[in-house]
Design a protein around this motif. Sequence first.
Motif, short mmCIF file in Angstrom:
data_model
loop_
_atom_site.label_atom_id
_atom_site.label_comp_id
_atom_site.label_asym_id
_atom_site.label_seq_id
_atom_site.Cartn_x
_atom_site.Cartn_y
_atom_site.Cartn_z
N ASP A 112 -4.24 0.55 11.92
CA ASP A 112 -4.89 1.59 12.73
C ASP A 112 -4.02 2.84 12.82
O ASP A 112 -4.52 3.95 12.89
CB ASP A 112 -5.17 1.09 14.15
CG ASP A 112 -6.18 -0.05 14.17
OD1 ASP A 112 -6.79 -0.33 13.11
OD2 ASP A 112 -6.36 -0.68 15.24
N GLY A 113 -2.69 2.62 12.83
CA GLY A 113 -1.77 3.74 13.00
C GLY A 113 -1.38 4.40 11.68
O GLY A 113 -0.53 5.28 11.66
N GLY A 114 -2.00 3.97 10.60
CA GLY A 114 -1.73 4.61 9.30
C GLY A 114 -0.35 4.29 8.74
O GLY A 114 0.16 5.02 7.89
N VAL A 115 0.26 3.18 9.20
CA VAL A 115 1.56 2.79 8.65
C VAL A 115 1.35 2.32 7.21
O VAL A 115 0.36 1.63 6.92
CB VAL A 115 2.18 1.66 9.51
CG1 VAL A 115 3.46 1.13 8.86
CG2 VAL A 115 2.46 2.17 10.91
N LYS A 116 2.25 2.73 6.32
CA LYS A 116 2.09 2.36 4.90
C LYS A 116 3.27 1.54 4.42
O LYS A 116 4.20 2.05 3.80
CB LYS A 116 1.94 3.63 4.06
CG LYS A 116 0.65 4.39 4.39
CD LYS A 116 0.36 5.46 3.37
CE LYS A 116 -1.01 6.08 3.52
NZ LYS A 116 -1.81 5.73 4.67
N PRO A 117 3.25 0.23 4.68
CA PRO A 117 4.38 -0.62 4.25
C PRO A 117 4.41 -0.75 2.73
O PRO A 117 3.37 -0.71 2.07
CB PRO A 117 4.09 -1.97 4.91
CG PRO A 117 2.64 -1.96 5.21
CD PRO A 117 2.20 -0.54 5.35
N THR A 118 5.61 -0.93 2.20
CA THR A 118 5.72 -1.15 0.76
C THR A 118 5.76 -2.64 0.43
O THR A 118 5.68 -3.03 -0.72
CB THR A 118 6.98 -0.46 0.22
OG1 THR A 118 8.09 -0.90 0.99
CG2 THR A 118 6.85 1.05 0.32
#
Length: 409
Positions: A112-118
């Motif tokens: 929801d928070g737009g976090v982009k984990p690799t």
Amino acid sequence: MEVDGQRLRDDIEANAEFGALDGEGRGRTVLTGTEANRRAREYFVERLEDARLDVRVDAVGNIAGRWMPESANPEVAAVAAGSHLDSVPEGGIFDGPLGVYAALEAVRTMRDGGVKPTRPIDVVSFTEEEGQRFADGLLGSSVATGHRSVEEALSLTDGRTTLEDALDTAGFRGKGRIDASDWDAWLELHVEQSERLERAGIPVGVVTTITGITHCDAEIVGEANHAGATPMSERTDALTAASEFVLDVERAAPNVGETAVGTVGKLDVRPNATNVVPGRVEMGVDIRDVNYEAMNEIVSRARDALDRLEAERGVETRFDREFDLEPTDMSDRCRKAAHEAAEDAGIDTVDLHSGAAHDTMRIADVTDAAMLFAPSRDGISHNPAEWTEWNDCAASTRVLAGALASLAR
Ligand SMILES: [Zn+2]
């Protein structure tokens, strides 16, 4: 990143219905492979699928939902978080489920928070952490960490049914083995089960070390005799000797270290008759600390106590250290991620140790692992009175989400 405290609460409350008890408090009994356990597992899988995670169930019923966002490289090791959904008989609704659903809420929050984990992120529930039906505890995590084989685990029995049959009945015997050594890092949020956070008024604890555990078996042999006809001066009473031993263990722990604990939790008195001088006492001793040297010191004082009783009371004694698990330090980088996440969110934390065993003990043997604690009201757990305030659940989940996001980057 803001966690949705209501969504988290709704999941924990829904899970609390499975195996729910009538009566005071919010109790539940959820033993492995029972109907309550099946329903709890099915609900969890549904919630993972609702969040569009890929669900995997392994051969011993461990469940993992994988979040593979477009930003993640499927070739790199995942980070994982979770806990367990089983309970002790008449347990509470937070012990285990908080960590499972907080891990899921952390993933939903990140997305929801737009976090982009690799890295991919796994949301995990281990089978039978509490060890109330098939094993002593940490069952699923022992298999996931290679401490116990799948075959050995499946053949465990409760006296009537094997784990294999129970999982088949519940529809949760999957394939293969979720391997914790594949994970780059692991985090578990759990209720504290003691009062330190509540007293300090701090919503999140960062665990430094999980205490080691030693179990010892002690025996004192005197002479059983007639309680009326044997003069006090001519007795070799095994129970009065054992009473001194119990007090010696109680005194040894605080002498050795602030966090050390020693308990004689079990006495088997023979013949256990009102009109007979006790002839034999067998005792179970539980010793724990974050410092292994301190544990060894209590063991050595317990041995000394028995030697003294042999000399002073004429009894014979035996002492076996039959189970031994050294303390487990949590990973510095995982703890750092937790501290930084809390700081970013403006949430206070305190470092503390865990006096209870958790799946994380096993996982720390094979990858970097850490634990977070949320406050337990009055320190009560394994009891329908177990309670963690919903805002504390949300705050600790916020820290979990932040730490996961940074570890997965
Ligand atoms: Zn637990």
